[in-house]
Design a protein around this motif. Structure first.
Motif, PDB file in Angstrom:
ATOM      1  N   ALA A 125     -12.767 -21.216  -1.359  1.00 29.02           N
ATOM      2  CA  ALA A 125     -13.683 -22.207  -1.929  1.00 29.02           C
ATOM      3  C   ALA A 125     -13.558 -22.208  -3.448  1.00 29.02           C
ATOM      4  O   ALA A 125     -13.303 -21.162  -4.043  1.00 29.02           O
ATOM      5  N   PRO A 126     -13.732 -23.384  -4.085  1.00 27.19           N
ATOM      6  CA  PRO A 126     -13.665 -23.404  -5.556  1.00 27.19           C
ATOM      7  C   PRO A 126     -14.796 -22.570  -6.155  1.00 27.19           C
ATOM      8  O   PRO A 126     -15.926 -22.599  -5.648  1.00 27.19           O
ATOM      9  N   GLY A 127     -14.481 -21.836  -7.200  1.00 26.74           N
ATOM     10  CA  GLY A 127     -15.489 -20.980  -7.826  1.00 26.74           C
ATOM     11  C   GLY A 127     -15.675 -19.665  -7.123  1.00 26.74           C
ATOM     12  O   GLY A 127     -16.572 -18.898  -7.457  1.00 26.74           O
ATOM     13  N   GLU A 128     -14.851 -19.388  -6.139  1.00 28.52           N
ATOM     14  CA  GLU A 128     -14.937 -18.118  -5.404  1.00 28.52           C
ATOM     15  C   GLU A 128     -14.568 -16.957  -6.330  1.00 28.52           C
ATOM     16  O   GLU A 128     -13.608 -17.046  -7.096  1.00 28.52           O
ATOM     17  N   THR A 129     -15.351 -15.889  -6.292  1.00 28.61           N
ATOM     18  CA  THR A 129     -15.061 -14.750  -7.173  1.00 28.61           C
ATOM     19  C   THR A 129     -14.672 -13.497  -6.392  1.00 28.61           C
ATOM     20  O   THR A 129     -14.159 -12.547  -6.971  1.00 28.61           O
ATOM     21  N   ASP A 130     -14.912 -13.484  -5.085  1.00 28.62           N
ATOM     22  CA  ASP A 130     -14.589 -12.304  -4.278  1.00 28.62           C
ATOM     23  C   ASP A 130     -13.081 -12.210  -4.077  1.00 28.62           C
ATOM     24  O   ASP A 130     -12.487 -13.102  -3.469  1.00 28.62           O
ATOM     25  N   PRO A 131     -12.441 -11.176  -4.598  1.00 29.74           N
ATOM     26  CA  PRO A 131     -10.976 -11.088  -4.496  1.00 29.74           C
ATOM     27  C   PRO A 131     -10.459 -11.090  -3.063  1.00 29.74           C
ATOM     28  O   PRO A 131      -9.367 -11.583  -2.804  1.00 29.74           O
ATOM     29  N   THR A 132     -11.258 -10.553  -2.129  1.00 32.12           N
ATOM     30  CA  THR A 132     -10.781 -10.498  -0.747  1.00 32.12           C
ATOM     31  C   THR A 132     -10.723 -11.883  -0.124  1.00 32.12           C
ATOM     32  O   THR A 132      -9.978 -12.108   0.830  1.00 32.12           O
ATOM     33  N   LEU A 145      -9.245   2.622   2.351  1.00 29.18           N
ATOM     34  CA  LEU A 145      -8.620   1.753   1.353  1.00 29.18           C
ATOM     35  C   LEU A 145      -7.483   2.520   0.674  1.00 29.18           C
ATOM     36  O   LEU A 145      -7.695   3.579   0.107  1.00 29.18           O
ATOM     37  N   ILE A 146      -6.276   1.958   0.760  1.00 25.98           N
ATOM     38  CA  ILE A 146      -5.122   2.639   0.162  1.00 25.98           C
ATOM     39  C   ILE A 146      -4.861   2.132  -1.247  1.00 25.98           C
ATOM     40  O   ILE A 146      -4.615   2.898  -2.165  1.00 25.98           O
ATOM     41  N   ALA A 147      -4.885   0.799  -1.430  1.00 22.23           N
ATOM     42  CA  ALA A 147      -4.609   0.228  -2.756  1.00 22.23           C
ATOM     43  C   ALA A 147      -5.237  -1.155  -2.822  1.00 22.23           C
ATOM     44  O   ALA A 147      -5.600  -1.737  -1.804  1.00 22.23           O
ATOM     45  N   LYS A 148      -5.354  -1.663  -4.037  1.00 24.14           N
ATOM     46  CA  LYS A 148      -5.810  -3.039  -4.230  1.00 24.14           C
ATOM     47  C   LYS A 148      -4.688  -3.816  -4.893  1.00 24.14           C
ATOM     48  O   LYS A 148      -4.011  -3.287  -5.784  1.00 24.14           O
ATOM     49  N   LEU A 149      -4.493  -5.050  -4.466  1.00 26.37           N
ATOM     50  CA  LEU A 149      -3.396  -5.863  -4.990  1.00 26.37           C
ATOM     51  C   LEU A 149      -3.941  -7.152  -5.608  1.00 26.37           C
ATOM     52  O   LEU A 149      -5.053  -7.578  -5.327  1.00 26.37           O
ATOM     53  N   ARG A 150      -3.110  -7.770  -6.436  1.00 30.32           N
ATOM     54  CA  ARG A 150      -3.373  -9.093  -6.989  1.00 30.32           C
ATOM     55  C   ARG A 150      -2.163  -9.967  -6.666  1.00 30.32           C
ATOM     56  O   ARG A 150      -1.086  -9.441  -6.390  1.00 30.32           O
ATOM     57  N   PRO A 151      -2.324 -11.293  -6.701  1.00 29.21           N
ATOM     58  CA  PRO A 151      -1.223 -12.175  -6.298  1.00 29.21           C
ATOM     59  C   PRO A 151       0.087 -11.830  -7.001  1.00 29.21           C
ATOM     60  O   PRO A 151       0.101 -11.565  -8.200  1.00 29.21           O
ATOM     61  N   GLY A 152       1.158 -11.801  -6.219  1.00 25.01           N
ATOM     62  CA  GLY A 152       2.473 -11.477  -6.772  1.00 25.01           C
ATOM     63  C   GLY A 152       2.809 -10.009  -6.625  1.00 25.01           C
ATOM     64  O   GLY A 152       3.968  -9.633  -6.728  1.00 25.01           O
ATOM     65  N   GLN A 153       1.802  -9.167  -6.369  1.00 25.98           N
ATOM     66  CA  GLN A 153       2.079  -7.744  -6.216  1.00 25.98           C
ATOM     67  C   GLN A 153       2.430  -7.434  -4.771  1.00 25.98           C
ATOM     68  O   GLN A 153       1.977  -8.122  -3.852  1.00 25.98           O
ATOM     69  N   GLU A 154       3.211  -6.394  -4.608  1.00 26.81           N
ATOM     70  CA  GLU A 154       3.753  -6.114  -3.292  1.00 26.81           C
ATOM     71  C   GLU A 154       3.886  -4.602  -3.099  1.00 26.81           C
ATOM     72  O   GLU A 154       4.226  -3.877  -4.037  1.00 26.81           O
ATOM     73  N   ILE A 155       3.617  -4.158  -1.891  1.00 25.26           N
ATOM     74  CA  ILE A 155       3.924  -2.776  -1.515  1.00 25.26           C
ATOM     75  C   ILE A 155       4.827  -2.840  -0.297  1.00 25.26           C
ATOM     76  O   ILE A 155       4.495  -3.502   0.694  1.00 25.26           O
ATOM     77  N   SER A 156       5.985  -2.220  -0.390  1.00 27.93           N
ATOM     78  CA  SER A 156       6.919  -2.208   0.731  1.00 27.93           C
ATOM     79  C   SER A 156       7.493  -0.813   0.823  1.00 27.93           C
ATOM     80  O   SER A 156       8.217  -0.378  -0.077  1.00 27.93           O
ATOM     81  N   LEU A 157       7.141  -0.102   1.884  1.00 27.52           N
ATOM     82  CA  LEU A 157       7.611   1.276   1.995  1.00 27.52           C
ATOM     83  C   LEU A 157       7.696   1.706   3.449  1.00 27.52           C
ATOM     84  O   LEU A 157       7.099   1.099   4.326  1.00 27.52           O
ATOM     85  N   SER A 158       8.488   2.733   3.667  1.00 24.59           N
ATOM     86  CA  SER A 158       8.509   3.359   4.986  1.00 24.59           C
ATOM     87  C   SER A 158       8.176   4.837   4.806  1.00 24.59           C
ATOM     88  O   SER A 158       8.309   5.384   3.702  1.00 24.59           O
ATOM     89  N   MET A 159       7.709   5.461   5.890  1.00 25.48           N
ATOM     90  CA  MET A 159       7.216   6.839   5.781  1.00 25.48           C
ATOM     91  C   MET A 159       7.733   7.678   6.931  1.00 25.48           C
ATOM     92  O   MET A 159       7.986   7.142   8.018  1.00 25.48           O
ATOM     93  N   HIS A 160       7.882   8.947   6.690  1.00 25.45           N
ATOM     94  CA  HIS A 160       8.208   9.890   7.758  1.00 25.45           C
ATOM     95  C   HIS A 160       7.051  10.860   7.915  1.00 25.45           C
ATOM     96  O   HIS A 160       6.570  11.420   6.933  1.00 25.45           O
ATOM     97  N   MET A 161       6.621  11.061   9.169  1.00 24.45           N
ATOM     98  CA  MET A 161       5.579  12.049   9.432  1.00 24.45           C
ATOM     99  C   MET A 161       6.224  13.270  10.063  1.00 24.45           C
ATOM    100  O   MET A 161       7.155  13.148  10.865  1.00 24.45           O
ATOM    101  N   HIS A 162       5.709  14.430   9.692  1.00 20.99           N
ATOM    102  CA  HIS A 162       6.174  15.662  10.309  1.00 20.99           C
ATOM    103  C   HIS A 162       4.976  16.493  10.706  1.00 20.99           C
ATOM    104  O   HIS A 162       3.868  16.255  10.246  1.00 20.99           O
ATOM    105  N   LYS A 163       5.234  17.497  11.543  1.00 23.12           N
ATOM    106  CA  LYS A 163       4.194  18.457  11.871  1.00 23.12           C
ATOM    107  C   LYS A 163       4.109  19.496  10.756  1.00 23.12           C
ATOM    108  O   LYS A 163       5.137  19.877  10.182  1.00 23.12           O
ATOM    109  N   GLY A 164       2.907  19.941  10.493  1.00 19.10           N
ATOM    110  CA  GLY A 164       2.745  20.970   9.467  1.00 19.10           C
ATOM    111  C   GLY A 164       1.449  21.722   9.691  1.00 19.10           C
ATOM    112  O   GLY A 164       0.659  21.366  10.565  1.00 19.10           O
ATOM    113  N   VAL A 165       1.225  22.771   8.901  1.00 19.30           N
ATOM    114  CA  VAL A 165       0.000  23.559   9.015  1.00 19.30           C
ATOM    115  C   VAL A 165      -0.762  23.532   7.691  1.00 19.30           C
ATOM    116  O   VAL A 165      -0.182  23.309   6.631  1.00 19.30           O
TER     117      VAL A 165
END
Lengths: 374, 79
Positions: free
Chosen positions: A166-173, A212-232
């Protein structure tokens, strides 16, 4: 003079840690040989079996509370430490960042990702998945990842303007698409036999999807892959299956002389709600000579209802009207555990696993000792 | 590491992470890859810039241009 065996009362007294206005007495246990002449306190498995009890107070998937009664602090503390540091869990260990133009730095993002607790099929997590070991030859590292020791995850988020806002919207989400990156955006990529163990209900996913991991703004990007392992947990706190695993000793409140009327109400207010109850003095009690209730029939008196809820604040010891009327203490052999699971294990299963773990450690030690004396 | 051992990495990372496919890319002679892209400091637009072109955003005229982030994969320990 021949030795008299201790009375039940005396045995109970020996178990109490005294809590006074400014001091604590009888801190260490005395039930070992040579403390009391003529008494045999050598450790005996049969005596232990006779006296040991476990009581469950609460058993929810994320929180369990139970009492170990009749065991030594060393055992209770061993369980606590094993639960925190030795029970294996699966967590994100390596992050491969292809692109991250968000304001959060790569290493901080990787660290945040590592701390997210994950859940998945119990059989797959505990039986199918094995340890991943870094190969001695660093160049062979890409040949060390298998379906039974590595779980692969992806996170691909791109923030864009939302044309429908909506025009005048201020909520980033609402103004942008994907303004917030949540744990639920992490995508599980099953490989090989992982399809069998981690499908549908059993898929590997964050326990709390709203982290919540991160907050973004238009044009920003997160692109990653992850490996999980067992640990103590002894390696890194992110592998700990518990948020907290702690114990406290059972509080003891002993009212030595009657606390009546207005004093009783004040006494009850010195404790958390539900610890002290108020009861009417009965006819029999008032008739009993030397009980301190004579002539007080019908008045309220303070009685101990639920000492387990007490925080042992010692507030009651500050007031002169309760002087010599109450004794505070803690039972040295009654441990009230509180285990809070992060979600990968059931909270009671963590304790059972800790017991199995301690047994395994003891058996390993036995082997070593036998080797040593041979 | 000694200076002699250093080589300009030419591999492009694969999406699965961890492993590299060695596929050398030619930055100099390739016609399509000749223009570099920069980010405008004022309007955040992606600005294509040829060799010798004035350093200026075509959209807003801003003179501050930033380099884009590396296209290479970066590996981190989640600790």
């Amino acid at each position: 003079m021949p030795h008299k065996p201790p009375t039940q009362e005396e045995l109970e007294r020996r178990k109490i840690v005294g809590i006074h206005e400014e001091t604590i007495t009888d801190v260490s246990s005395s039930d070992y040989p040579w403390t009391y002449p003529g008494e045999d306190h050598s450790w005996d498995i049969e005596a232990f079996k006779r006296n040991f009890r476990i009581e469950f107070h609460q058993n929810d998937p994320f929180e369990a509370s139970f009492s170990l009664i009749g065991c030594d602090a060393s055992i209770a503390n061993a369980f606590r430490r094993i639960m925190i540091a030795d029970i294996p869990t699966l967590a994100i260990e390596t992050v491969f960042i292809n692109n991250n133009t968000s304001v959060i730095q790569d290493e901080v993002l990787a660290h945040r990702l590592g701390l997210i607790p994950f859940k998945g099929g119990k059989e797959g997590l505990h039986k199918f998945l094995k340890w991943w070991r870094r190969p001695e030859d660093e160049s062979q590292i890409n040949n060390s990842y298998y379906d039974f020791n590595t779980v692969s995850l992806r996170l691909e988020v791109k923030c864009e303007h939302n044309e429908k806002a909506a025009p005048g919207e201020t909520d980033p989400t609402k103004l942008y698409k994907h303004a917030h990156v949540y744990a639920r955006d992490i995508e599980f990529c099953p490989v090989g036999r992982q399809e069998k163990y981690f499908s549908g209900e059993n898929a590997i996913a964050p326990v709390n999807p709203d982290i919540l991991i991160a907050k973004l703004r238009p044009g920003q990007e997160i692109s990653l892959s992850m490996h999980m392992h067992k640990g103590v947990g002894s390696d890194h706190a992110k592998f700990s299956p518990v948020a907290t695993a702690s114990y406290r000793l059972m509080p003891v409140i002993k009212i030595e002389r009657p606390i009546l009327g207005k004093d009783a109400e004040k006494f009850a207010k010195c404790f958390p709600k539900g610890v002290i109850g108020l009861e009417k003095v009965t006819k029999q009690e008032a008739a009993q000579k030397g009980s301190g209730y004579e002539g007080h029939e019908g008045e309220v008196k303070a009685v101990v209802v639920d000492p387990m809820r007490d925080t042992v604040s010692r507030e009651c010891l500050r007031h002169p009207e309760f002087k010599d009327k109450v004794k505070l203490g803690r039972r040295r052999d009654h441990f009230i555990f509180l285990v809070e699971s992060t979600g990968q294990w059931e909270s009671d299963a963590i304790f059972l696993e800790a017991v199995a773990h301690l047994k395994k450690k003891a058996q390993d030690l036995e082997k070593q000792v036998i080797n040593m004396v041979r | 590491m000694s200076r002699e051992q250093y080589q300009v990495p030419t591999g492009s990372p694969t999406a699965d992470g961890g492993s590299f496919k060695v596929a050398p890319r030619d930055y100099v002679s390739g016609s399509s890859d000749n223009t570099m892209h920069y980010l405008c400091g004022d309007c955040a637009a992606r600005v294509p810039l040829d060799k010798g072109a004035p350093i200026r955003c075509q959209r807003c005229g801003g003179r501050v241009l930033y380099k884009e982030r590396t296209k290479r994969m970066v590996q981190f320990e989640a600790r």
